[in-house]
Design a protein around this motif. Structure first.
Motif, PDB file in Angstrom:
ATOM      1  N   ASP A  86     -39.257 -53.696 -12.242  1.00  0.00           N
ATOM      2  CA  ASP A  86     -38.346 -53.489 -11.119  1.00  0.00           C
ATOM      3  C   ASP A  86     -38.801 -54.334  -9.925  1.00  0.00           C
ATOM      4  OD1 ASP A  86     -36.763 -52.635  -9.079  1.00  0.00           O
ATOM      5  OD2 ASP A  86     -37.446 -50.553  -9.086  1.00  0.00           O
ATOM      6  N   PHE A  87     -38.133 -55.478  -9.727  1.00  0.00           N
ATOM      7  CA  PHE A  87     -38.460 -56.354  -8.608  1.00  0.00           C
ATOM      8  C   PHE A  87     -37.573 -56.062  -7.406  1.00  0.00           C
ATOM      9  CE2 PHE A  87     -41.237 -59.891 -10.225  1.00  0.00           C
ATOM     10  CZ  PHE A  87     -41.399 -59.419 -11.513  1.00  0.00           C
ATOM     11  N   GLY A  88     -36.759 -55.042  -7.507  1.00  0.00           N
ATOM     12  CA  GLY A  88     -35.817 -54.721  -6.431  1.00  0.00           C
ATOM     13  C   GLY A  88     -34.476 -55.409  -6.648  1.00  0.00           C
ATOM     14  N   ARG A  89     -33.596 -55.288  -5.649  1.00  0.00           N
ATOM     15  CA  ARG A  89     -32.277 -55.899  -5.751  1.00  0.00           C
ATOM     16  C   ARG A  89     -32.094 -56.937  -4.661  1.00  0.00           C
ATOM     17  NH1 ARG A  89     -28.383 -53.944  -8.928  1.00  0.00           N
ATOM     18  NH2 ARG A  89     -28.885 -52.023 -10.055  1.00  0.00           N
ATOM     19  N   SER A  90     -31.318 -57.956  -4.988  1.00  0.00           N
ATOM     20  CA  SER A  90     -31.017 -58.979  -3.988  1.00  0.00           C
ATOM     21  C   SER A  90     -30.134 -58.379  -2.902  1.00  0.00           C
ATOM     22  CB  SER A  90     -30.304 -60.142  -4.665  1.00  0.00           C
ATOM     23  OG  SER A  90     -29.546 -60.853  -3.730  1.00  0.00           O
ATOM     24  N   ALA A 283     -32.890 -68.024  -0.907  1.00  0.00           N
ATOM     25  CA  ALA A 283     -33.230 -66.654  -0.500  1.00  0.00           C
ATOM     26  C   ALA A 283     -33.874 -66.638   0.881  1.00  0.00           C
ATOM     27  CB  ALA A 283     -34.165 -66.020  -1.529  1.00  0.00           C
ATOM     28  N   ILE A 284     -34.700 -67.662   1.167  1.00  0.00           N
ATOM     29  CA  ILE A 284     -35.338 -67.738   2.490  1.00  0.00           C
ATOM     30  C   ILE A 284     -34.265 -67.835   3.569  1.00  0.00           C
ATOM     31  CG2 ILE A 284     -36.608 -69.339   3.994  1.00  0.00           C
ATOM     32  CD1 ILE A 284     -38.566 -69.725   1.656  1.00  0.00           C
ATOM     33  N   PHE A 285     -33.263 -68.683   3.330  1.00  0.00           N
ATOM     34  CA  PHE A 285     -32.242 -68.859   4.364  1.00  0.00           C
ATOM     35  C   PHE A 285     -31.289 -67.684   4.452  1.00  0.00           C
ATOM     36  CE2 PHE A 285     -33.938 -73.068   4.145  1.00  0.00           C
ATOM     37  CZ  PHE A 285     -34.185 -73.220   5.506  1.00  0.00           C
ATOM     38  N   ALA A 286     -31.142 -66.946   3.363  1.00  0.00           N
ATOM     39  CA  ALA A 286     -30.287 -65.754   3.406  1.00  0.00           C
ATOM     40  C   ALA A 286     -31.102 -64.553   3.888  1.00  0.00           C
ATOM     41  CB  ALA A 286     -29.697 -65.504   2.031  1.00  0.00           C
ATOM     42  N   ARG A 287     -32.364 -64.752   4.204  1.00  0.00           N
ATOM     43  CA  ARG A 287     -33.288 -63.658   4.548  1.00  0.00           C
ATOM     44  C   ARG A 287     -33.253 -62.581   3.471  1.00  0.00           C
ATOM     45  NH1 ARG A 287     -35.667 -62.923   9.066  1.00  0.00           N
ATOM     46  NH2 ARG A 287     -35.837 -64.730  10.371  1.00  0.00           N
ATOM     47  N   ASP A 288     -33.177 -63.053   2.212  1.00  0.00           N
ATOM     48  CA  ASP A 288     -33.083 -62.143   1.070  1.00  0.00           C
ATOM     49  C   ASP A 288     -34.517 -61.902   0.573  1.00  0.00           C
ATOM     50  OD1 ASP A 288     -32.306 -60.733  -1.129  1.00  0.00           O
ATOM     51  OD2 ASP A 288     -30.751 -62.145  -1.742  1.00  0.00           O
ATOM     52  N   TYR A 289     -35.261 -61.045   1.289  1.00  0.00           N
ATOM     53  CA  TYR A 289     -36.709 -60.943   1.048  1.00  0.00           C
ATOM     54  C   TYR A 289     -37.115 -60.424  -0.328  1.00  0.00           C
ATOM     55  CZ  TYR A 289     -37.362 -62.466   5.761  1.00  0.00           C
ATOM     56  OH  TYR A 289     -37.341 -63.231   6.892  1.00  0.00           O
ATOM     57  N   PRO A 290     -36.363 -59.492  -0.943  1.00  0.00           N
ATOM     58  CA  PRO A 290     -36.779 -59.099  -2.296  1.00  0.00           C
ATOM     59  C   PRO A 290     -36.779 -60.287  -3.251  1.00  0.00           C
ATOM     60  CG  PRO A 290     -35.141 -57.574  -1.428  1.00  0.00           C
ATOM     61  CD  PRO A 290     -35.222 -58.710  -0.458  1.00  0.00           C
ATOM     62  N   VAL A 291     -35.794 -61.197  -3.080  1.00  0.00           N
ATOM     63  CA  VAL A 291     -35.749 -62.378  -3.952  1.00  0.00           C
ATOM     64  C   VAL A 291     -36.905 -63.329  -3.613  1.00  0.00           C
ATOM     65  CG1 VAL A 291     -34.348 -64.328  -4.721  1.00  0.00           C
ATOM     66  CG2 VAL A 291     -33.251 -62.149  -4.190  1.00  0.00           C
ATOM     67  N   VAL A 292     -37.176 -63.510  -2.299  1.00  0.00           N
ATOM     68  CA  VAL A 292     -38.296 -64.382  -1.902  1.00  0.00           C
ATOM     69  C   VAL A 292     -39.589 -63.857  -2.527  1.00  0.00           C
ATOM     70  CG1 VAL A 292     -39.674 -65.252   0.030  1.00  0.00           C
ATOM     71  CG2 VAL A 292     -37.213 -65.014   0.295  1.00  0.00           C
ATOM     72  N   GLN A 293     -39.810 -62.538  -2.373  1.00  0.00           N
ATOM     73  CA  GLN A 293     -41.017 -61.921  -2.931  1.00  0.00           C
ATOM     74  C   GLN A 293     -41.123 -62.171  -4.435  1.00  0.00           C
ATOM     75  OE1 GLN A 293     -40.927 -57.721  -1.970  1.00  0.00           O
ATOM     76  NE2 GLN A 293     -42.846 -57.900  -0.859  1.00  0.00           N
TER      77      GLN A 293
END
Lengths: 324, 285
Positions: A86-90, A283-293
């Protein structure tokens, strides 16, 4: 027979030792990735869910990652989730991060593999020729090319290749990706420019290492003996000298492959190649941190794994290391 | 208390041929060129880096604009000159910071050995476990896009390189006679470390510094190419190339010159680094 088994046992022990030494590193990597999102100024829940999150979603996330607990508890909860896949959700698409990562991994592997093959095919013969013909025009040219390759930023190479091959002589596509299962020819067609872009610096580094290692090996007594015996030049170079020059070259390829993995970030962005690198940047530009992580974690994991494989390969290739 | 003189470092013992080697001249020339245009940018060009001219948008190279103009009519030559300031500043500050901190950390680890060494070097291994561009990108993204954060990110990713070299060199030097002698005379650890060990491990660290300067300039250009370095309208070579991508067909010159500037500057530092390395370690020449 008995000796061979013992040797195998030694190799197995060495591999096991390296695997164990990876555990603290992987722990450290996971702590860094965990802390990355905590370093974002502001509330990590807003970072993880975005500004428009509902109070219910916020409460659910606080519970899921134990965000009201001390950091150490939060870390182990997060780690436990990771082990369960479970890496979380985008935040952006709402899709599982693990499924985004899985679909991005293959294009990145194809690209990295192609870049490595191209660079080996160019760099090893060039390095060997430069070493065997030391101080000739061929050596000077090879050294100059490798210095240029190391000094050119990859995005500039990418842009120049697009200008030449996609705009002036429109023979190759400037961007895009076709899965090999859909159309293998088109896949290769789209792979050429990104692979050259990514492979240039790698080729330059491998060529230099090949040249300097071959120069050392060519001066050894056993190569001189092989020459004195009257063996053909080609056999001396490839069988006696190059075989012994392989280990530093393999090590360097392992180290450089990590740089290749870093380089995919830029190359994939320029060529719109839907791999891990582009996923990270988007993901960085969308501030989508679960995806960045997730993307940073997987890339670092892959890097650590490749270094392990490099270690194992040279233990197997070099009998001296095996028996030491 | 009498003093124990350190033996002359390798740098003193070797003949001073280095500055005149052709490679050193080429590398030094390229780096000097970058420094000169960075410092004298306002004198060398009649335009400001952000002066727009909407009557001269996307013009090819000409006498008035030798490198052409961009989509806002800004003079590309001027922006390349001012971009040198950002690249050199980031290279200098980030390399000096990681050299000083990483070098000291590595020297302390190598000198004290034991568990300090283990803990410190495992920490460095963790930083090393990330591809450097990716880690710099992640740090810059998390801290927010700015010049200062780009410098910090690049300094962090280079820490382990200096720490490893300093540690390895310190382990060699610390058991040599002149260090043992100072210890026997009762000098403190800090004194031995800063007065005796650091001067004797400086050369390989400085050589690496020159090569990492080149890498830092490339990483900065990647960060600003992705929009994570100094923010517009500040001219950086990376963000100029990013702007150029949108105009490849209309104005290819926008992509030529900022890339060329990065290439030549990085080439200069690489050539100097190589020449230094070959000079102090002729086996690899």
């Amino acid at each position: 027979m008995h000796d061979i088994r013992t040797e195998r046992q030694i190799v197995a022990q060495q591999i096991l030792g390296r695997l164990i030494s990876l555990i603290p590193i992987l722990f450290g990597v996971s702590i860094v990735v965990f802390l990355l999102v905590r370093l974002v100024p502001g509330d990590p829940v807003v970072s993880l869910l975005g500004m428009e999150a509902t109070p219910e979603a916020i409460a659910a996330l606080r519970l899921r990652y134990a965000l009201d607990d001390p950091w150490i508890v939060q870390y182990f909860t997060w780690l436990g989730n990771l082990f369960a896949g479970d890496f979380g959700r985008s935040i952006q698409s709402g899709r599982e991060v693990s499924s985004l990562l899985t679909s991005a991994l293959l294009p990145t592997l194809w690209l990295s593999l192609a870049a490595t093959i191209i660079s080996l095919a160019i760099a090893i013969p060039m390095g060997v020729v430069a070493a065997t013909r030391r101080d000739t025009a061929a050596d000077a040219m090879a050294s100059l090319l490798s210095l240029f390759g190391l000094s050119m930023p990859s995005f500039w190479i990418g842009v120049l290749l697009i200008l030449l091959f996609a705009i002036h002589l429109p023979i190759l596509p400037a961007s895009g990706y076709v899965p090999p299962s859909d159309d293998f020819g088109l896949f290769l067609w789209h792979l050429v420019l990104p692979a050259i872009t990514l492979g240039t610096a790698l080729a330059a580094a491998i060529m230099r290492m090949t040249r300097s290692t071959m120069l050392e090996v060519l001066q050894t007594d056993y190569v001189r003996t092989a020459r004195a015996k009257g063996l053909p030049r080609r056999k001396v170079i490839w069988t006696h000298a190059f075989r012994n020059a392989q280990i530093p070259i393999i090590t360097l390829i392992g180290i450089q492959f990590g740089q290749v993995l870093g380089g995919v970030v830029i190359t994939e962005t320029i060529f719109s190649w839907p791999g891990i690198g582009k996923l990270t940047v988007d993901a960085i530009f969308a501030r989508d941190y679960p995806v960045v992580q997730g993307a940073v974690l997987v890339t670092a994991g892959l890097f650590v794994f490749i270094n392990l494989v490099t270690d194992i390969i040279y233990t197997v290739v070099d009998p001296r290391l095996r028996l030491s | 208390m009498s003093t124990v003189e350190s033996p002359p470092a390798a740098i003193v013992a070797r003949p001073a041929r280095f500055p005149s080697s052709p490679r050193a001249i080429l590398g030094g020339g390229l780096v000097a060129l970058a420094i000169v245009v960075a410092i004298f940018a306002p004198v060398l060009t009649p335009y400001g880096p952000n002066d727009t001219d909407f009557l001269a948008v996307l013009q090819g190279p000409s006498l008035a604009h030798p490198f052409g103009t961009d989509e806002l009519g800004r003079d590309i030559l001027t922006r390349v000159f001012y971009g040198a300031r950002v690249s050199l500043l980031v290279g200098l500050v980030s390399v000096l910071a990681s050299l000083a901190i990483g070098g000291l950390i590595g020297a302390i680890a190598g000198y004290l050995a034991g568990w300090t060494d283990t803990v410190v070097m495992r920490l460095m291994d963790v930083i090393f476990a990330f591809p450097s561009v990716l880690l710099a990108l992640a740090i810059a993204a998390v801290l927010g896009p700015s010049l200062g954060n780009a410098i910090l990110a690049i300094a962090v990713v280079n820490l382990p390189v200096f720490a490893r070299i300093a540690r390895a060199q310190t382990m060699v030097v610390r058991s040599l006679d002149f260090v043992e002698a100072k210890r026997a005379l009762g000098f403190g650890g800090w004194n031995i470390l800063t007065r005796t060990i650091l001067p004797n491990i400086a050369v390989p660290i400085l050589v690496q510094g020159s090569l990492l300067f080149a890498a830092a300039i490339i990483t900065e250009s990647y960060l600003s190419f992705l929009g994570l370095g100094a923010q517009p309208p500040t001219a950086t070579w990376g963000n100029m190339l990013r702007d150029a991508i949108g105009f490849l067909e209309l104005a290819p010159w926008m992509a030529w010159f900022s890339g060329l500037a990065i290439f030549l500057t990085v080439l200069g530092f690489n050539v100097i680094g190589d020449a230094l390395r070959d000079f102090y370690d002729p086996r690899t020449a």
